[in-house]
Design a protein around this motif. Structure first.
Motif, PDB file in Angstrom:
ATOM      1  N   ALA A   1       4.984  12.620  14.146  1.00 19.29           N
ATOM      2  CA  ALA A   1       4.339  13.494  13.043  1.00 19.29           C
ATOM      3  C   ALA A   1       3.110  12.652  12.515  1.00 19.29           C
ATOM      4  CB  ALA A   1       5.276  13.212  11.448  1.00 19.29           C
ATOM      5  N   GLY A   2       3.248  11.148  12.734  1.00 17.70           N
ATOM      6  CA  GLY A   2       1.773  10.444  12.475  1.00 17.70           C
ATOM      7  C   GLY A   2       0.673  11.117  13.442  1.00 17.70           C
ATOM      8  N   GLY A   3       1.263  11.176  14.914  1.00 19.65           N
ATOM      9  CA  GLY A   3       0.170  11.752  15.872  1.00 19.65           C
ATOM     10  C   GLY A   3      -0.364  12.936  15.516  1.00 19.65           C
ATOM     11  N   VAL A   4       0.412  13.839  14.878  1.00 17.34           N
ATOM     12  CA  VAL A   4      -0.151  15.306  14.361  1.00 17.34           C
ATOM     13  C   VAL A   4      -1.149  15.148  13.467  1.00 17.34           C
ATOM     14  CG1 VAL A   4       0.428  17.501  13.569  1.00 17.34           C
ATOM     15  CG2 VAL A   4       1.770  16.469  15.190  1.00 17.34           C
ATOM     16  N   GLY A   5      -0.610  14.067  12.451  1.00 17.04           N
ATOM     17  CA  GLY A   5      -1.664  13.846  11.292  1.00 17.04           C
ATOM     18  C   GLY A   5      -3.215  13.243  11.906  1.00 17.04           C
ATOM     19  N   SER A   6      -3.086  12.594  13.028  1.00 15.77           N
ATOM     20  CA  SER A   6      -4.015  11.764  13.610  1.00 15.77           C
ATOM     21  C   SER A   6      -4.940  12.812  14.284  1.00 15.77           C
ATOM     22  CB  SER A   6      -3.693  10.741  14.319  1.00 15.77           C
ATOM     23  OG  SER A   6      -4.812  10.134  15.159  1.00 15.77           O
TER      24      SER A   6
ATOM     25  N   ILE B   1      -7.067  14.760  21.369  1.00 17.89           N
ATOM     26  CA  ILE B   1      -6.178  15.192  22.214  1.00 17.89           C
ATOM     27  C   ILE B   1      -5.180  13.802  22.635  1.00 17.89           C
ATOM     28  CG2 ILE B   1      -5.923  15.536  25.028  1.00 17.89           C
ATOM     29  CD1 ILE B   1      -7.969  17.444  24.756  1.00 17.89           C
ATOM     30  N   PHE B   2      -5.962  12.631  22.665  1.00 14.73           N
ATOM     31  CA  PHE B   2      -4.974  11.658  22.636  1.00 14.73           C
ATOM     32  C   PHE B   2      -3.980  11.503  21.838  1.00 14.73           C
ATOM     33  CE2 PHE B   2      -4.247   7.537  20.788  1.00 14.73           C
ATOM     34  CZ  PHE B   2      -3.681   6.635  21.982  1.00 14.73           C
ATOM     35  N   SER B   3      -4.317  11.904  20.481  1.00 12.08           N
ATOM     36  CA  SER B   3      -3.625  11.723  19.233  1.00 12.08           C
ATOM     37  C   SER B   3      -2.258  12.862  19.376  1.00 12.08           C
ATOM     38  CB  SER B   3      -4.214  12.223  17.978  1.00 12.08           C
ATOM     39  OG  SER B   3      -5.141  11.268  17.528  1.00 12.08           O
ATOM     40  N   ILE B   4      -2.494  14.122  19.943  1.00  8.48           N
ATOM     41  CA  ILE B   4      -1.556  15.030  19.936  1.00  8.48           C
ATOM     42  C   ILE B   4      -0.639  14.774  21.339  1.00  8.48           C
ATOM     43  CG2 ILE B   4      -2.606  16.856  21.578  1.00  8.48           C
ATOM     44  CD1 ILE B   4      -0.742  17.497  18.413  1.00  8.48           C
ATOM     45  N   VAL B   5      -1.133  14.208  22.411  1.00  7.01           N
ATOM     46  CA  VAL B   5      -0.276  13.756  23.550  1.00  7.01           C
ATOM     47  C   VAL B   5       0.453  12.574  22.888  1.00  7.01           C
ATOM     48  CG1 VAL B   5      -0.302  12.830  25.856  1.00  7.01           C
ATOM     49  CG2 VAL B   5      -1.706  14.380  25.150  1.00  7.01           C
ATOM     50  N   TYR B   6       0.023  11.729  22.394  1.00 10.43           N
ATOM     51  CA  TYR B   6       0.772  10.486  21.742  1.00 10.43           C
ATOM     52  C   TYR B   6       1.889  10.998  20.656  1.00 10.43           C
ATOM     53  CZ  TYR B   6       1.586   6.158  18.862  1.00 10.43           C
ATOM     54  OH  TYR B   6       1.976   5.252  18.418  1.00 10.43           O
ATOM     55  N   ALA B   7       1.639  12.087  19.916  1.00 13.00           N
ATOM     56  CA  ALA B   7       2.809  12.764  19.046  1.00 13.00           C
ATOM     57  C   ALA B   7       3.673  12.998  19.880  1.00 13.00           C
ATOM     58  CB  ALA B   7       1.850  13.746  18.399  1.00 13.00           C
ATOM     59  N   ILE B   8       3.370  13.916  20.937  1.00 11.91           N
ATOM     60  CA  ILE B   8       4.514  14.539  21.850  1.00 11.91           C
ATOM     61  C   ILE B   8       5.404  13.436  22.277  1.00 11.91           C
ATOM     62  CG2 ILE B   8       4.882  16.052  23.828  1.00 11.91           C
ATOM     63  CD1 ILE B   8       2.239  17.453  23.079  1.00 11.91           C
ATOM     64  N   CYS B   9       4.751  12.607  23.029  1.00  5.96           N
ATOM     65  CA  CYS B   9       5.439  11.237  23.712  1.00  5.96           C
ATOM     66  C   CYS B   9       6.368  10.639  22.601  1.00  5.96           C
ATOM     67  CB  CYS B   9       4.448  10.589  24.333  1.00  5.96           C
ATOM     68  SG  CYS B   9       3.418  11.133  25.920  1.00  5.96           S
ATOM     69  N   MET B  10       5.814  10.297  21.526  1.00  6.95           N
ATOM     70  CA  MET B  10       6.489   9.854  20.296  1.00  6.95           C
ATOM     71  C   MET B  10       7.911  10.235  20.075  1.00  6.95           C
ATOM     72  SD  MET B  10       5.536   6.653  19.242  1.00  6.95           S
ATOM     73  CE  MET B  10       5.777   6.553  17.547  1.00  6.95           C
ATOM     74  N   LEU B  11       8.061  11.716  20.224  1.00  8.07           N
ATOM     75  CA  LEU B  11       9.050  12.536  19.723  1.00  8.07           C
ATOM     76  C   LEU B  11      10.228  12.047  20.815  1.00  8.07           C
ATOM     77  CD1 LEU B  11      10.523  14.668  18.073  1.00  8.07           C
ATOM     78  CD2 LEU B  11       9.639  16.269  19.566  1.00  8.07           C
ATOM     79  N   PHE B  12       9.884  11.730  22.027  1.00  2.76           N
ATOM     80  CA  PHE B  12      11.037  11.251  22.925  1.00  2.76           C
ATOM     81  C   PHE B  12      10.918  10.042  23.563  1.00  2.76           C
ATOM     82  CE2 PHE B  12       9.439  15.811  23.764  1.00  2.76           C
ATOM     83  CZ  PHE B  12      10.636  16.417  23.698  1.00  2.76           C
ATOM     84  N   ALA B  13       9.824   9.115  23.125  1.00  2.22           N
ATOM     85  CA  ALA B  13       9.962   7.870  23.346  1.00  2.22           C
ATOM     86  C   ALA B  13      10.762   6.945  22.695  1.00  2.22           C
ATOM     87  CB  ALA B  13       8.630   7.247  23.399  1.00  2.22           C
TER      88      ALA B  13
END
Length: 423
Positions: free
Chosen positions: A354-359, A21-33
């Motif tokens: 994308a890296g967060g999704v892979g993680s 869950i950390f990874s997927i939230v990180y991934a979503i946030c990265m898209l906009f960060a």
């Protein structure tokens, strides 16, 4: 995780869910960060990022207290004393897991801005040939850890763009902008006289260069996060050395020492290719990344080598981690090779997503695989191993070949140096 598993009555499912869950939230946030950093600017954007990141890190310390209050138990010893498998133990596991997920979501929100801002600052302060080396240095620092709130104080008073900084002299400024010498004089003058154009967000996805970076992050970021999250549990599960034991500490220290030292030198390699062989920065970077893509391959033998000595898996995972960090430093720097500075943080964020999704996929999959393989026991076999050992062997195989697969696709997408020009 072995420090808190007994206290919160977690198993691999709980730990795998938290990390995924950390990874997927990180991934979503990265898209906009990344877009946020490009809009806010590196100074203010980085301050917000590190502030939230540090607050999220501190929030983890409150999870145990919150769990004790929720289940009405006085302290951590009382939590550990609850009978395993009981209804109270199940409640403790579930409640503490959700508290940790909340804390890690805050952490993910702040951490998502770190790399877009850091890569943008690197592009501001270094010519293309030096960026991977600079990135490898700060990337090594990220592996060790930092005092975020303390760092913010230095950042406020010390950072300015090089053109405005009192710490940068004329000779240093000329070195930073040496890449401008390759551009027509009229184009350089035009860039100085008017603000740099911004690429519309969704238009970023129309470039092969963006998809090349997405590929590199998707296939390889999960490998690093797997080693980061699961290495202590691996040494404990497979060899009986807890992270609190002297041997466990020595193993983890050795692993990270290898990662930190070797990864810094990895960022220097493309600079040698540019200076001594006359290669353009992108060609030198891709050659260096191909070399680093072979470093994780010994992970294929980590499980087998562990039958001789636990030190072999520690060394092999350390080399694989060093290969990843060196690869990552150069991968981040390909953005500056291809995109204008106004888009660097945005593209970094897209690739980070994308890296967060892979993680997420590898951590969620690893947790489920380890639980399933342990339950199956000898009935679960892979390449001469059975049970949980077979589960680790499967993940090690995936981690070993991920970089060569990623490099091949990246090379097919962008075979030669081709920077983006905004009309």
């Amino acid at each position: 995780d072995e420090f808190i598993k007994p206290e919160f009555h977690w198993n691999e499912y709980h730990y795998g869910l938290i990390t995924s869950i950390f990874s997927i939230v990180y991934a979503i946030c990265m898209l906009f960060a990344g877009r946020f950093i490009d809009w806010m600017g590196t100074k203010k954007g980085y301050l917000w990022s590190i502030g939230v990141w540090s607050a999220g890190a501190c929030a983890h310390a409150l999870c145990g207290i919150a769990t004790e209050a929720w289940v009405d138990l006085p302290n951590a010893a009382a939590l550990r004393a609850v009978e395993a498998g009981s209804a109270v133990a199940a409640t403790i596991a579930m409640v503490s897991m959700y508290f940790f997920i909340a804390a890690r979501c805050i952490l993910a929100l702040g951490e998502a801005g770190n790399f877009p801002a850091a890569i943008k600052v690197t592009a501001e302060y270094f010519p293309k040939k030096d960026r991977a080396y600079a990135t490898s240095i700060f990337n090594a620092g990220a592996s060790i850890g930092a005092l975020g709130f303390l760092w913010m104080g230095f950042w406020v008073f010390m950072y300015e763009k090089p053109e405005k900084s009192k710490h940068v002299n004329e000779a240093e400024l000329a070195y930073i902008h040496q890449d401008d010498a390759e551009m027509p004089a009229a184009e350089v003058k035009a860039q100085e006289e008017k603000p740099e154009k911004v690429i519309p967000f969704w238009r970023c996805f129309t470039y092969r260069q963006t998809w090349s970076f997405i590929t590199g992050k998707f296939f390889t970021d999960g490998v690093w996060w797997f080693y980061l999250f699961w290495a202590p549990a691996y040494f404990s599960d497979q060899y009986g050395y807890s992270s609190s034991s002297g041997m466990g500490i020595a193993l983890i220290f050795t692993l990270y020492a290898i990662v930190t030292v070797l990864s810094i030198f990895g960022g220097y390699l493309p600079k040698l290719f540019v200076d001594r062989k006359g290669m353009n920065p992108y060609a030198g970077r891709m050659l260096a990344m191909l070399i680093f893509a072979f470093l994780p391959l010994p992970a294929l033998f980590a499980q087998g080598a562990g039958t001789y000595s636990v030190w072999w898996p520690a060394i092999i995972i350390g080399l694989a981690g060093a290969g990843h960090q060196a690869w990552s430093a150069n991968l981040f720097s390909t953005i500056g090779d291809m995109f204008p500075k106004s888009a660097i943080a945005t593209i970094t964020g897209i690739g980070g997503m994308a890296g967060g999704v892979g993680s997420f996929l590898i951590n969620k999959g690893a947790g489920a695989l380890f639980t399933h393989s342990e339950q199956m026991g000898e009935a679960f076999r892979f390449m001469g191993f059975d049970g949980k050992e077979a589960g680790y062997m499967i993940i090690f195989c995936i981690c070993a070949v991920a970089y060569l697969v990623a490099w091949s696709i990246m090379k097919a997408l962008v075979p030669k140096y081709k920077p983006i020009v905004i009309e």
